[in-house]
Scaffold this motif. Structure first.
Motif, PDB file in Angstrom:
ATOM      1  N   LYS A  31       0.830  -1.209   0.000  1.00 51.73           N
ATOM      2  CA  LYS A  31       0.000   0.000   0.000  1.00 51.73           C
ATOM      3  C   LYS A  31       0.864   1.258   0.000  1.00 51.73           C
ATOM      4  O   LYS A  31       0.548   2.240  -0.692  1.00 51.73           O
ATOM      5  CB  LYS A  31      -0.923  -0.006   1.222  1.00 51.73           C
ATOM      6  CG  LYS A  31      -1.910   1.151   1.248  1.00 51.73           C
ATOM      7  CD  LYS A  31      -2.848   1.052   2.455  1.00 51.73           C
ATOM      8  CE  LYS A  31      -3.826   2.219   2.474  1.00 51.73           C
ATOM      9  NZ  LYS A  31      -4.746   2.136   3.653  1.00 51.73           N
ATOM     10  N   GLN A  32       1.955   1.244   0.760  1.00 54.96           N
ATOM     11  CA  GLN A  32       2.838   2.406   0.812  1.00 54.96           C
ATOM     12  C   GLN A  32       3.554   2.627  -0.520  1.00 54.96           C
ATOM     13  O   GLN A  32       3.726   3.757  -0.971  1.00 54.96           O
ATOM     14  CB  GLN A  32       3.877   2.221   1.927  1.00 54.96           C
ATOM     15  CG  GLN A  32       3.295   2.305   3.331  1.00 54.96           C
ATOM     16  CD  GLN A  32       4.307   1.913   4.382  1.00 54.96           C
ATOM     17  OE1 GLN A  32       4.602   0.745   4.561  1.00 54.96           O
ATOM     18  NE2 GLN A  32       4.863   2.902   5.071  1.00 54.96           N
ATOM     19  N   LYS A  74       2.553   1.561  -3.519  1.00 54.29           N
ATOM     20  CA  LYS A  74       1.658   1.758  -4.656  1.00 54.29           C
ATOM     21  C   LYS A  74       1.474   3.229  -5.017  1.00 54.29           C
ATOM     22  O   LYS A  74       1.223   3.579  -6.182  1.00 54.29           O
ATOM     23  CB  LYS A  74       0.298   1.105  -4.393  1.00 54.29           C
ATOM     24  CG  LYS A  74      -0.566   1.068  -5.648  1.00 54.29           C
ATOM     25  CD  LYS A  74      -1.932   0.460  -5.416  1.00 54.29           C
ATOM     26  CE  LYS A  74      -2.770   0.533  -6.692  1.00 54.29           C
ATOM     27  NZ  LYS A  74      -4.134   0.017  -6.503  1.00 54.29           N
ATOM     28  N   GLN A  75       1.642   4.114  -4.043  1.00 51.44           N
ATOM     29  CA  GLN A  75       1.504   5.559  -4.321  1.00 51.44           C
ATOM     30  C   GLN A  75       2.557   6.055  -5.307  1.00 51.44           C
ATOM     31  O   GLN A  75       2.415   7.134  -5.886  1.00 51.44           O
ATOM     32  CB  GLN A  75       1.615   6.343  -3.007  1.00 51.44           C
ATOM     33  CG  GLN A  75       2.983   6.247  -2.348  1.00 51.44           C
ATOM     34  CD  GLN A  75       3.133   7.101  -1.110  1.00 51.44           C
ATOM     35  OE1 GLN A  75       2.904   8.308  -1.153  1.00 51.44           O
ATOM     36  NE2 GLN A  75       3.515   6.480  -0.011  1.00 51.44           N
ATOM     37  N   LEU A  76       3.611   5.243  -5.520  1.00 47.54           N
ATOM     38  CA  LEU A  76       4.694   5.631  -6.429  1.00 47.54           C
ATOM     39  C   LEU A  76       4.625   4.887  -7.757  1.00 47.54           C
ATOM     40  O   LEU A  76       5.606   4.807  -8.489  1.00 47.54           O
ATOM     41  CB  LEU A  76       6.048   5.359  -5.757  1.00 47.54           C
ATOM     42  CG  LEU A  76       6.290   6.082  -4.426  1.00 47.54           C
ATOM     43  CD1 LEU A  76       7.595   5.615  -3.791  1.00 47.54           C
ATOM     44  CD2 LEU A  76       6.298   7.597  -4.619  1.00 47.54           C
ATOM     45  N   THR A  77       3.451   4.331  -8.083  1.00 49.81           N
ATOM     46  CA  THR A  77       3.296   3.560  -9.317  1.00 49.81           C
ATOM     47  C   THR A  77       2.258   4.187 -10.235  1.00 49.81           C
ATOM     48  O   THR A  77       1.479   5.052  -9.830  1.00 49.81           O
ATOM     49  CB  THR A  77       2.860   2.111  -9.025  1.00 49.81           C
ATOM     50  OG1 THR A  77       1.510   2.107  -8.504  1.00 49.81           O
ATOM     51  CG2 THR A  77       3.788   1.431  -8.030  1.00 49.81           C
ATOM     52  N   ASN A 118       0.971  -2.622 -12.109  1.00 49.46           N
ATOM     53  CA  ASN A 118       1.496  -1.440 -11.442  1.00 49.46           C
ATOM     54  C   ASN A 118       2.994  -1.337 -11.692  1.00 49.46           C
ATOM     55  O   ASN A 118       3.748  -2.234 -11.316  1.00 49.46           O
ATOM     56  CB  ASN A 118       1.245  -1.531  -9.926  1.00 49.46           C
ATOM     57  CG  ASN A 118      -0.230  -1.585  -9.585  1.00 49.46           C
ATOM     58  OD1 ASN A 118      -0.995  -0.685  -9.932  1.00 49.46           O
ATOM     59  ND2 ASN A 118      -0.645  -2.636  -8.902  1.00 49.46           N
ATOM     60  N   LYS A 167       9.321  15.294  -3.660  1.00 46.27           N
ATOM     61  CA  LYS A 167       8.468  14.144  -3.367  1.00 46.27           C
ATOM     62  C   LYS A 167       9.273  12.984  -2.787  1.00 46.27           C
ATOM     63  O   LYS A 167       8.876  12.390  -1.774  1.00 46.27           O
ATOM     64  CB  LYS A 167       7.755  13.696  -4.650  1.00 46.27           C
ATOM     65  CG  LYS A 167       6.857  12.477  -4.476  1.00 46.27           C
ATOM     66  CD  LYS A 167       6.183  12.132  -5.804  1.00 46.27           C
ATOM     67  CE  LYS A 167       5.264  10.931  -5.645  1.00 46.27           C
ATOM     68  NZ  LYS A 167       4.590  10.591  -6.931  1.00 46.27           N
ATOM     69  N   VAL A 193       8.763  11.307   0.895  1.00 51.12           N
ATOM     70  CA  VAL A 193       8.359   9.906   1.067  1.00 51.12           C
ATOM     71  C   VAL A 193       9.421   9.135   1.851  1.00 51.12           C
ATOM     72  O   VAL A 193       9.097   8.340   2.748  1.00 51.12           O
ATOM     73  CB  VAL A 193       8.110   9.232  -0.302  1.00 51.12           C
ATOM     74  CG1 VAL A 193       7.883   7.731  -0.126  1.00 51.12           C
ATOM     75  CG2 VAL A 193       6.919   9.867  -1.002  1.00 51.12           C
ATOM     76  N   GLU A 239       9.022   9.963   5.397  1.00 48.46           N
ATOM     77  CA  GLU A 239       7.809   9.324   5.926  1.00 48.46           C
ATOM     78  C   GLU A 239       8.054   7.841   6.211  1.00 48.46           C
ATOM     79  O   GLU A 239       7.578   7.300   7.210  1.00 48.46           O
ATOM     80  CB  GLU A 239       6.679   9.477   4.905  1.00 48.46           C
ATOM     81  CG  GLU A 239       5.374   8.788   5.288  1.00 48.46           C
ATOM     82  CD  GLU A 239       4.383   8.781   4.131  1.00 48.46           C
ATOM     83  OE1 GLU A 239       3.593   7.823   4.064  1.00 48.46           O
ATOM     84  OE2 GLU A 239       4.419   9.714   3.308  1.00 48.46           O
ATOM     85  N   TRP A 240       8.807   7.172   5.345  1.00 40.55           N
ATOM     86  CA  TRP A 240       9.113   5.748   5.520  1.00 40.55           C
ATOM     87  C   TRP A 240      10.240   5.494   6.522  1.00 40.55           C
ATOM     88  O   TRP A 240      10.507   4.358   6.879  1.00 40.55           O
ATOM     89  CB  TRP A 240       9.513   5.133   4.180  1.00 40.55           C
ATOM     90  CG  TRP A 240       8.403   5.007   3.188  1.00 40.55           C
ATOM     91  CD1 TRP A 240       7.092   5.354   3.369  1.00 40.55           C
ATOM     92  CD2 TRP A 240       8.502   4.505   1.857  1.00 40.55           C
ATOM     93  NE1 TRP A 240       6.362   5.102   2.234  1.00 40.55           N
ATOM     94  CE2 TRP A 240       7.209   4.571   1.283  1.00 40.55           C
ATOM     95  CE3 TRP A 240       9.546   4.006   1.086  1.00 40.55           C
ATOM     96  CZ2 TRP A 240       6.941   4.157  -0.012  1.00 40.55           C
ATOM     97  CZ3 TRP A 240       9.287   3.592  -0.208  1.00 40.55           C
ATOM     98  CH2 TRP A 240       8.001   3.656  -0.756  1.00 40.55           C
TER      99      TRP A 240
END
Length: 366
Positions: free
Chosen positions: A198-199, A201-204, A216, A260, A264, A267-268
Motif C-alpha cells: 500500500k505504501q 503503490k503511491q509511487l506507481t 502497477n 516528493k 516519502v 515518511e518511511w
C-alpha cells in the motif's frame, strides 16, 4: 586494494556507460584482463562492461573479452526467458484479482538500463498484499513451483511476521529454471524496512512490461527508493548496487521529483538510506545530483560513515550470509538511522529473529 589498475579501468568503463565521461582510457599496458573480468563477474555488471568494450574498445579481442561476449549472450537469453515467465505470472495473478508491483530484476533492467538484457539478475520479484499470501502460494504451487524452504504451517505466522518474502522455485530436468520471490514488505522488520504494498503503490502508475498484461509499474521515485532499500538491506555496497542507483540518477535526472522523494523517504524512515546510496553513486561514478541534495547528504550523514563504507566497495573479503556479513549489514542499518527508537527496534527485532530462528528451531534453512 588488489588490482587497483583494473578496478580503476572498470570504474572508467561504467562512467562511459553512464555518459559521465567521453575520454578513453590510455593506460592499458599490462592490464590484467582476467582481473577485469573477475571484478565484472563478482559485481554482476558484465552486460554494462561488455557494452562499453564493444562500442569504444573494439581492438580488444583477447580470449577474456570473447568469453565475456559469450557470457553476456547467455545472460540475455536467460533474462528473456524470465520475462516470458513474469508475463505469465502477471496474467495469472491478475486473473485471480491479485494486485502486484513487479520490481528489481527485469523491471530495473528495462527502466534503468533500457533493455531486458542489460542487467544481471537471478530471480523474479514482485510486491503483493500480505492478505493474498495463501492465494499466491496456492497458485504458484498449482503452476508447478515448489517452496524453497519447508516452513511448517504452525510456524508460518511467525515466519510471515519476521520475514518479507516467501520464495518458490521451478525446476526442469531437475535443474532450477525460475526462482520467484513474492514480497509482502520491501525489507524485514529486523532492519525496519518493512514497507508495504500500500505504501509503495503511491509511487506507481499502470503500465506494461513488453507484451505482458497491464500492471502497477514504479515511476522514477519508486524505482530509486526500492533500489536503495534493497541494496542496503541485503548486501554490502558493490559496483552492481552503485551502478543501479547511478543509472537511475543519470537516466531520470530531469524527471525525479526530489521534493516528493525526500518527503516519502522521510515518511518511511529511510531518508538516510536514500542519501547514503545516492552519495556512493555520485562519488564513485559521478552520477548527477542536484546541489541541494548534495548539501543535505553533508548535513545528514557523518563524514566518518561515508568514508568508512566507501572504502569497502568491492570488498570481496566479506562472504555473503556469514556471521560477519550479517553483522555488517545490521550495523550499516543501525548507523543510517537517526531515531533512537528505530535503532532500538532494529536491536530488538534482530534479537527476536535470531532467538526464534536460530536458537529455538535450530533450522539452518530458516
Amino acid at each position: 586494494m588488489e588490482h587497483t589498475k583494473e578496478r580503476n579501468f572498470v570504474i572508467h568503463l561504467l562512467k562511459l556507460f553512464l555518459g559521465r565521461t567521453d575520454k578513453l582510457y590510455t593506460e592499458l599496458e599490462d592490464l590484467d584482463w582476467s582481473a577485469v573480468l573477475q571484478i565484472a563477474r563478482f559485481n554482476k555488471i558484465r552486460p554494462s562492461i561488455y557494452h562499453v568494450l564493444a562500442k569504444y574498445y573494439t581492438e580488444f579481442t583477447n580470449t577474456e573479452v570473447v568469453r565475456l561476449k559469450m557470457e553476456v549472450l547467455g545472460i540475455t537469453a536467460f533474462n528473456l526467458q524470465q520475462l516470458t515467465e513474469l508475463s505469465a505470472l502477471i496474467k495469472l495473478l491478475k486473473d485471480n484479482n491479485i494486485e502486484i508491483i513487479p520490481y528489481k530484476g527485469l523491471v530495473l533492467s528495462k527502466a534503468a538500463f533500457n533493455g531486458f538484457g542489460m542487467r544481471e539478475f537471478s530471480d523474479i520479484d514482485f510486491l503483493f498484499q500480505k492478505k493474498d499470501f495463501h492465494q499466491v502460494k496456492r497458485l504458484l504451487l498449482e503452476k508447478g513451483y515448489q517452496t524453497e524452504k519447508k516452513i511448517p504451517r504452525t510456524f508460518e505466522k511467525v515466519y510471515l511476521y519476521h520475514h518479507c518474502e516467501y520464495n518458490f522455485l521451478f525446476k526442469e530436468h531437475n535443474q532450477r529454471k525460475f526462482f520467484v520471490e513474492p514480497h509482502w514488505f520491501l525489507g524485514t522488520r529486523m532492519l525496519q524496512n518493512n514497507i508495504s504494498f500500500k505504501q509503495v503503490k503511491q509511487l506507481t502508475a499502470t503500465g506494461t512490461l513488453s507484451s505482458a498484461d497491464a500492471t502497477n509499474l514504479l515511476g522514477p521515485e519508486g524505482l530509486l527508493l526500492t533500489t536503495c532499500i534493497h541494496h542496503t538491506s541485503i548486501r554490502y555496497p558493490t559496483f552492481k548496487s552503485i551502478m543501479d542507483v547511478a543509472t537511475l540518477l543519470a537516466r531520470y535526472a530531469d524527471e525525479i521529483d526530489w521534493k516528493k522523494i525526500l518527503a516519502v523517504s522521510k515518511e518511511w524512515g529511510i531518508q538516510n538510506i536514500l542519501l547514503f546510496s545516492i552519495h556512493l553513486a555520485s562519488t564513485e561514478l559521478e552520477a548527477p545530483l542536484p546541489e541541494k541534495v548534495k548539501v543535505l547528504v553533508g548535513e545528514k550523514l557523518s563524514s566518518q560513515l561515508l568514508s568508512n563504507y566507501k572504502k569497502h566497495v568491492l570488498d570481496t573479503g566479506v562472504k555473503p550470509f556469514t556471521v560477519k556479513y550479517h553483522y555488517k549489514r545490521i550495523r550499516l542499518q543501525f548507523l543510517l538511522r537517526d531515531s533512537l527508537y528505530t535503532k532500538s527496534k532494529i536491536l530488538w527485532f534482530t534479537f527476536l529473529y535470531y532467538a526464534t530462528f536460530k536458537v529455538f528451531f535450530r533450522n539452518k534453512e530458516i
